[in-house]
Scaffold this active site. Structure first.
Site, PDB file in Angstrom:
ATOM      1  N   ASP A 634      74.048 -41.184 -56.012  1.00 38.86           N
ATOM      2  CA  ASP A 634      74.268 -40.821 -54.609  1.00 38.86           C
ATOM      3  C   ASP A 634      75.758 -40.855 -54.301  1.00 38.86           C
ATOM      4  OD1 ASP A 634      74.980 -43.455 -54.357  1.00 38.86           O
ATOM      5  OD2 ASP A 634      73.428 -43.981 -52.919  1.00 38.86           O
ATOM      6  N   ILE A 635      76.076 -40.381 -53.101  1.00 44.07           N
ATOM      7  CA  ILE A 635      77.466 -40.272 -52.653  1.00 44.07           C
ATOM      8  C   ILE A 635      77.862 -41.594 -52.003  1.00 44.07           C
ATOM      9  CG2 ILE A 635      79.071 -38.967 -51.200  1.00 44.07           C
ATOM     10  CD1 ILE A 635      77.072 -36.631 -51.353  1.00 44.07           C
ATOM     11  N   GLU A 677      71.651 -38.314 -49.233  1.00 46.61           N
ATOM     12  CA  GLU A 677      72.775 -38.089 -50.125  1.00 46.61           C
ATOM     13  C   GLU A 677      72.430 -38.413 -51.568  1.00 46.61           C
ATOM     14  OE1 GLU A 677      73.404 -42.335 -48.592  1.00 46.61           O
ATOM     15  OE2 GLU A 677      72.448 -40.470 -47.978  1.00 46.61           O
TER      16      GLU A 677
END
Length: 761
Positions: A634-635, A677
């Site tokens: 994920d970000i 995300e």
């Protein structure tokens, strides 16, 4: 002809037709011969007139250019004489010392540079030795005194100028001059030089750049109909060696290419001569004003193709007029030759009408005003009227009122102009019932061509109309939006409808008599078709999806029903196939599947689709071995991106990560958006080490992307183990991702590993 041709026997009709045809052919042949002779004469005259016009035009242009050039050379001669009498030149001729020579060279350098048309200015002593020479370099635009002086006493132009009188100017041929720079094509102007006592003391030679003089030849003769050339007194081309075609291939010499033309040019000052392929117009254009001047000749070539092009419109007019005249005359011949058959038919009609009168067809004879004069028995059976009830009355008593005035106006117009009318009418029976009839009316003309009677034939077509309605109903059912193919028991196509053509691209003419196998795409194997036909034979029909091929090669899906049509004994008469193109339906299903399995923002697989692929990979690895890895990443700090820059920028960041990951994965790898995300990777046939390399490469690419705002990602990697489940894989990868977050983010962690692989930076 007209509707009474059937009153003649076949042999009589053939004899009269042969006679008509013989007369027509004879007079048509005479006409064609006469027209061809006249057309040939007219075309030759058109060509001659246009050729004469072009020759006169060329002669006038050559004459105008010759006069123009004479004026130019006259002015040039004056300049040459004036230069020969210049005080600077006279001073040098008298003194013959270095200072006067340098003064003369300086003066001539200025003249050469200013005029820019003299390539050389030379002073020769009485024996032909150069005493002073100045050259002009047109390329570099500079004039300078020549240092290497030549002996020109044996040159033809020095010999020709030896007998010149003072003040007389001689012009040489156009030839090559050698100086201290590059050789140049020049025209030399020569005049005597005298000393202060008036005694001849050498020659002044000015070499003019040829392009200064010859450029006017093309400017003066600008017509697009001519090709221009110039030859010298030896018959050699000066310019335009390709303008006049040559059969010998000696393109440098007109005299050798065309000896007859060359002899005519030597005898005459101007004229024109026909050569193969065209016409040459020439004019003698002597250079200078001395009796020693050498001749040269200007030529314009007019090709036969040019004449043809110039006369194209006139020829089309002549040929078009001849064609129209011929067709009109032949039509008139045909009309005249048909008079014999018309007269014979009229006589025979009157002879046999009484016999025909008692036929089974209803017949009515009226006068020119439409009053009934006689009817036969069949007329009464068809209309219900007895003879006494209709004779003397207008035939309009049968009018049903179903036809308007325009219908009857067209009928009477056809009778008056063509002599007959045929069509369907709705007539009224004596009982009041309206019924359809096929009506044929023939006009009988008198000796003067006027209509004297009408003979009408009536045929009741009630039953025929009923059959036509049934056929139309069947045809309407056949011509639906669904493709229809009818084959015989052997499989030979008997009929197809319009929808078949629209779907497959094949017209009826292309498929009738062929086997429907021509539509097979190769998508189905032999077993498929065996089962299909077995179902038809057992159940009488088969319905299902088939992939066939259009005429253009496209393969498409169709939903088809094949039905066997059997007689009362159970024997198959036909096979009827109805089908529809379901390409659009398939596309919609595919699009719905895509929408159901694809993330709308990134275009990646959504969680539902990715879980399906994960299950497939688990099943495959459990059954066949090989192993794979599952990655969740994920970000980092994505919430701050949304809060700081807004959700639009957040969406762009998600798209950026999706594009970056998609471009860097292997062809066998899969990527999906897990939600928010978060993203997931499925890496078939890969170990933890392979996954670590892939994830590290992706992590670094995202970290070093300088697009604002800059971001990083954290990765959790889970390796397939024997006995593991889908939930186990996801849970272990999620835990590894959690450890990556705890380890400071922007790193890759392996499931159940003790340490995270941290950013090398």
């Amino acid at each position: 002809m007209n509707s009474f041709e059937h009153l003649l026997t076949l042999e009589e009709r053939r004899h009269l037709q042969r006679q008509q045809l013989r007369d027509f052919i004879y007079w048509s042949a005479v006409l064609v011969v006469v027209v061809l002779v006249v057309v040939d004469f007219a075309l030759n005259q058109v060509k001659k007139i246009e050729t004469d016009r072009l020759v006169r035009s060329a002669q006038l242009e050559l004459q105008a250019y010759t006069a123009f050039e004479a004026e130019r050379l006259g002015n040039l001669a004056k300049e040459v004489v004036a230069l020969s009498r210049d005080s600077t030149l006279l001073s040098y001729v008298t003194e013959r010392d270095i200072q006067s020579r340098q003064t003369l060279e300086t003066h001539w350098v200025g003249v050469a540079w200013f005029e820019a048309r003299y390539s050389q200015i030379s002073l020769l002593d009485p024996y032909g030795l150069e005493m002073v020479r100045v050259e002009y370099d047109a390329i570099n635009n500079r004039a300078f005194a020549g240092s290497q002086l030549d002996y020109l006493g044996e040159s033809y132009f020095v010999e020709d100028a030896a007998s010149l009188e003072v003040g007389e100017v001689y012009f040489s041929r156009i030839d090559l001059a050698q100086g201290e720079t590059i050789p140049q094509i020049v025209l030399r102007a020569i005049t005597p030089v005298v000393d202060l006592s008036g005694q001849r003391d050498g020659l002044l030679v000015l070499s003019l750049r040829a392009e200064q003089m010859l450029g006017g030849f093309y400017q003066g003769l600008g017509s697009g109909f001519y090709s221009n050339a110039m030859v010298d007194d030896q018959g050699d081309y000066v310019i335009g060696s390709q303008a006049i075609p040559s059969e010998s291939g000696l393109s440098d010499s007109l005299g050798m290419d065309h000896p007859l033309l060359w002899r005519s040019m030597q005898v005459l000052d101007s004229g024109s001569v026909k050569i193969p392929g065209g016409m040459v117009v020439f004019r003698n254009s002597s250079l200078g004003f001395s009796e020693h001047t050498r001749k040269r000749y200007l030529l314009s070539y007019i090709s036969d193709a040019t004449v043809e092009e110039a006369t194209a419109y006139q020829r089309r007019v002549v040929l078009g007029g001849a064609a129209v005249f011929t067709l009109l005359a032949m039509g008139w011949f045909w009309y005249i030759s048909g008079g014999l058959l018309q007269r014979t038919l009229r006589k025979r009609m009157l002879d046999v009408v009484s016999g025909v009168f008692e036929s089974n067809e209803a017949i009515c004879i009226t006068d020119a005003e439409g009053r009934v004069e006689a009817v036969n028995g069949a007329f009464g059976r068809t209309t219900g009227y007895l003879p006494d009830e209709v004779i003397g009355r207008k035939i309009s008593i049968l009018n049903s009122g179903r036809h308007d005035e325009a219908f009857f106006a067209s009928m009477w117009s056809s009778l008056k102009t063509q002599g007959f009318w045929k069509g369907e009418v709705m007539n009224r029976h004596k009982s009041g019932e309206v019924f359809p009839e096929l009506l044929l009316i023939s006009a009988v003309r008198g000796e003067k061509g006027e209509i004297v009677k009408y003979v009408s034939h009536y045929v009741d077509i009630t039953e025929q109309k009923k059959q036509e309605r049934e056929l139309k109903l069947a045809a309407a059912a056949f011509e639906t939006n669904v493709g229809v193919v009818v084959t015989d028991p052997s499989g030979s196509i008997q009929r197809v409808n319009g929808a078949f053509t629209r779907i497959t691209g094949y017209s009826a003419e292309e498929v009738v008599g062929e086997n429907p196998r021509m539509l097979q795409s190769g998508y189905h194997d032999a077993t498929f078709y065996q089962q299909l036909w077995q179902a038809i034979l057992d159940q009488g029909y088969w319905r299902g999806e088939v992939w066939n091929k259009r005429k253009n090669g496209d393969i498409y899906p169709e939903w088809i029903t094949i039905t066997a049509v059997r007689d009362e004994d159970g024997e198959t008469l036909y096979f009827v196939s109805t089908f529809e193109d379901i390409t659009r339906r398939k596309e919609l299903e595919k699009e719905l599947e895509r929408l159901a399995t694809t993330d709308s923002l990134t275009g990646l697989w959504n969680r539902r689709r990715f879980e399906q692929e994960l299950r497939k990979e688990l099943h495959y690895s459990q059954r066949y071995g090989g192993g794979f890895t599952f990655v969740i990443f994920d970000i980092d700090h994505f919430k701050q991106v949304n809060d700081s820059f807004g959700h639009d920028v957040g969406d762009e960041v998600i798209q950026r990560v999706a594009d970056c990951a998609s471009n860097m994965l292997r062809a066998v790898d899969s990527i999906g958006r897990w939600g928010g995300e978060e993203f997931v990777l499925l890496l078939p046939k890969s170990s933890e080490a392979d996954a670590l390399v892939i994830c590290e490469r992706l992590r670094l690419a995202i970290e070093h992307d300088e697009t604002h705002p800059r971001i990083t990602c954290s990765f959790g990697v889970s390796q397939f183990l024997e006995g593991t489940t889908e939930d186990d894989m996801i849970k272990r990868a999620d835990q590894a991702l959690y450890r990556a977050k705890e380890s400071g983010r922007n790193c890759v962690c392996l499931a159940e590993a003790e340490e995270a692989v941290k950013n090398s930076n």
